[in-house]
Design a protein around this motif. Sequence first.
Motif, short mmCIF file in Angstrom:
data_model
loop_
_atom_site.label_atom_id
_atom_site.label_comp_id
_atom_site.label_asym_id
_atom_site.label_seq_id
_atom_site.Cartn_x
_atom_site.Cartn_y
_atom_site.Cartn_z
N LYS B 117 0.73 -1.17 0.00
CA LYS B 117 -0.07 -0.05 -0.08
C LYS B 117 0.97 1.16 -0.10
O LYS B 117 0.52 2.35 -0.34
CB LYS B 117 -0.90 0.05 1.13
CG LYS B 117 -0.15 -0.09 2.79
CD LYS B 117 -1.20 -0.39 3.63
CE LYS B 117 -0.32 -0.14 5.18
NZ LYS B 117 -1.44 -0.12 6.24
N ASN B 118 2.11 1.20 0.65
CA ASN B 118 2.77 2.51 0.81
C ASN B 118 3.72 2.93 -0.30
O ASN B 118 4.48 3.73 -0.26
CB ASN B 118 3.61 2.49 2.10
CG ASN B 118 2.79 2.52 3.39
OD1 ASN B 118 1.77 3.26 3.35
ND2 ASN B 118 3.15 2.06 4.41
N PHE B 119 3.60 1.95 -1.34
CA PHE B 119 4.65 2.19 -2.44
C PHE B 119 3.69 2.60 -3.71
O PHE B 119 4.12 3.20 -4.66
CB PHE B 119 5.21 0.75 -2.96
CG PHE B 119 6.48 0.73 -2.08
CD1 PHE B 119 7.10 -0.58 -2.30
CD2 PHE B 119 6.91 1.48 -1.29
CE1 PHE B 119 8.26 -0.99 -1.42
CE2 PHE B 119 8.27 1.14 -0.41
CZ PHE B 119 8.86 0.01 -0.61
N ASN B 120 2.19 2.88 -3.47
CA ASN B 120 1.37 3.49 -4.38
C ASN B 120 1.67 3.05 -5.87
O ASN B 120 1.68 3.98 -6.82
CB ASN B 120 1.46 4.83 -4.24
CG ASN B 120 1.01 5.25 -2.76
OD1 ASN B 120 -0.29 5.28 -2.52
ND2 ASN B 120 1.90 5.71 -1.79
N MET B 121 1.85 1.91 -6.04
CA MET B 121 2.15 1.36 -7.56
C MET B 121 0.93 1.01 -8.16
O MET B 121 1.16 0.39 -9.24
CB MET B 121 3.24 0.07 -7.45
CG MET B 121 4.44 0.64 -6.77
SD MET B 121 5.91 -0.59 -6.67
CE MET B 121 5.98 -0.86 -8.33
N ASP B 122 -0.37 0.92 -7.47
CA ASP B 122 -1.53 0.75 -8.17
C ASP B 122 -1.45 -0.97 -8.67
O ASP B 122 -2.14 -1.40 -9.53
CB ASP B 122 -1.69 1.63 -9.45
CG ASP B 122 -3.15 1.57 -9.79
OD1 ASP B 122 -3.56 1.75 -10.94
OD2 ASP B 122 -3.85 1.36 -8.90
N GLY B 123 -0.64 -1.70 -7.96
CA GLY B 123 -0.41 -2.77 -8.21
C GLY B 123 0.00 -3.54 -9.47
O GLY B 123 -0.30 -4.57 -10.15
N LYS B 124 0.59 -2.56 -9.86
CA LYS B 124 1.57 -2.66 -11.26
C LYS B 124 2.93 -2.50 -11.27
O LYS B 124 3.29 -1.85 -10.64
CB LYS B 124 0.88 -1.57 -12.15
CG LYS B 124 -0.59 -1.95 -12.66
CD LYS B 124 -1.32 -0.43 -13.26
CE LYS B 124 -2.65 -0.73 -13.45
NZ LYS B 124 -3.46 0.63 -13.35
N ARG B 125 3.66 -3.31 -12.34
CA ARG B 125 5.10 -2.96 -12.39
C ARG B 125 5.47 -1.58 -12.78
O ARG B 125 6.76 -1.31 -12.44
CB ARG B 125 5.63 -4.38 -13.12
CG ARG B 125 5.66 -5.66 -12.64
CD ARG B 125 6.32 -6.41 -13.60
NE ARG B 125 7.22 -5.99 -14.61
CZ ARG B 125 6.96 -6.25 -15.89
NH1 ARG B 125 6.04 -7.01 -16.43
NH2 ARG B 125 8.15 -5.84 -16.61
N TYR B 126 4.54 -1.13 -13.71
CA TYR B 126 4.77 0.06 -14.14
C TYR B 126 3.45 0.95 -14.16
O TYR B 126 2.52 0.29 -14.49
CB TYR B 126 5.44 0.20 -15.82
CG TYR B 126 5.03 -1.05 -16.55
CD1 TYR B 126 5.42 -2.12 -16.66
CD2 TYR B 126 4.02 -0.65 -17.47
CE1 TYR B 126 4.80 -3.10 -17.33
CE2 TYR B 126 3.14 -1.68 -18.18
CZ TYR B 126 3.65 -2.88 -18.38
OH TYR B 126 3.16 -3.89 -19.03
#
Lengths: 188, 291
Positions: B117-126
């Motif tokens: 959650k804290n990396f805010n990557m939206d569940g995506k590698r890019y």
Amino acid sequence: MRLIALSTMFSLTAFSICAAEDPAVAVFTKNVNEYVKIRDAAKQKSSNLPKNSTPEQIQRSEQTLQGEIKAARANAKPGDIFTPEIQPLFRKILKDNFAGPANKEARETARQGNPTHELEKGEAPPAIQINAVYPKSSPMSSVPSLLLLQLPKLPKDVEYRFSGQTLILYDSLSNIIIDYMKGAAPEL
Amino acid sequence: MKRRWTVALYATLLLTVLATAQEVTLPNAKDSFHFVVIGDTGTGGSAQYKIGELMASVRKTFPYDVVVMMGDNMYGGESPKDFVQKFEKPYAPLLEGGVKFYASLGNHDNANERFYKNFNMDGKRYYSFKPKDGIRFFALDSNYMDKEQLDWLEKELTSSSEPWKIAFFHHPLYSSGETHGSSKGLRDVLEPIFLRHGVSLVLSGHEHFYERIKPQRGIPYFIVGSSAKLRRGDIQKTELTAKGFDTDNVFMICEIHDNTLAFQVITREGKTIDSGSVERPATQSKAATAR
């Protein structure tokens, strides 16, 4: 000149480059998709990981997936997907992309994060075994883009990686080694 | 005598207050956008914690709500305890203050960090995100630059109307590092896309030092890979370097206002070792206006 060559390359699909007519590629693709079905069935039991997960949720989801997949593939062995029929094609593509002075950059790319080349303190290379969990304490190799264009296309969350010269088929969702080919790549 | 002591006491107190506030040399203009760049952080070591403290200190005078991470966010294991030790604790005041961290993946990162959650990557590698009108960031996975990602990047950049397009990812396209050096294979595939779509700025890590690269074909490049890790003496003398620093850990603070990005690079000791500004190339500005 290099840019023109690259543009030409990108206008082709990976499939057309890698001898789509070769029946061994069709078998390879079928086998990978069979694996993905097993993984997706396992996902049903672990539930989809939300994009705002806690580390505990991530760990639990991975462990559930790993357990289910290992159980479903208890009899899996090396070469089930990298079959003897497809291996010559992979070895040729890897040799074309890595061997010789012209491919120095590709070798440098594949050395980046390669666990037999780059280890930080506290890290160790992974044990390369079917259904083995790729340890999070091992780095992950980069894979050259041009090589990815030439290898058979993979489904989402299934990737090619290297450990030394071994080509690994890796599931990035469950963190599992699906299959591998030892010595597939020339010396990097 | 008593008066002299009182004056001395107040002077000491004043100096202490001034000393604890990290000096920020950026304009801090009204309506500007502030963000921070860190890279190769995930050690859980004292250097990471020290940098985290300084980042919190800077925020008192230079408020920001966005931190972009250049990858290698976690070294070694990634158990729940590791996330606490190697990320949540070092940056606790920032997380509690509502700062959002946006991560890219490095070669020491497991891909499932994309769900954290804290990396805010939206569940995506890019992925891309727009923290403010006129600015869009593009986080890439430079470990695995497959055709799918390249197609996505082309599509995203084509549809992006933001004048500021900032790409960030782990492996630098240009670098004077002895251990790694420039990722030429990656440059061959990404640079044409960046040029074609007017990318304004490229940020990377992987090298455990700081380097400001001279603009390459009009695009400024920065390496910020020493926010916890450090490889002393790793910068070689090359034509690429505008400024290099490899003797202490750093983080970089940035401010975008109109067509200018101002930056300041601060060490673990609180010293500024580089600062300046880059202009968004004029051709990009005209293109942005024309949209």
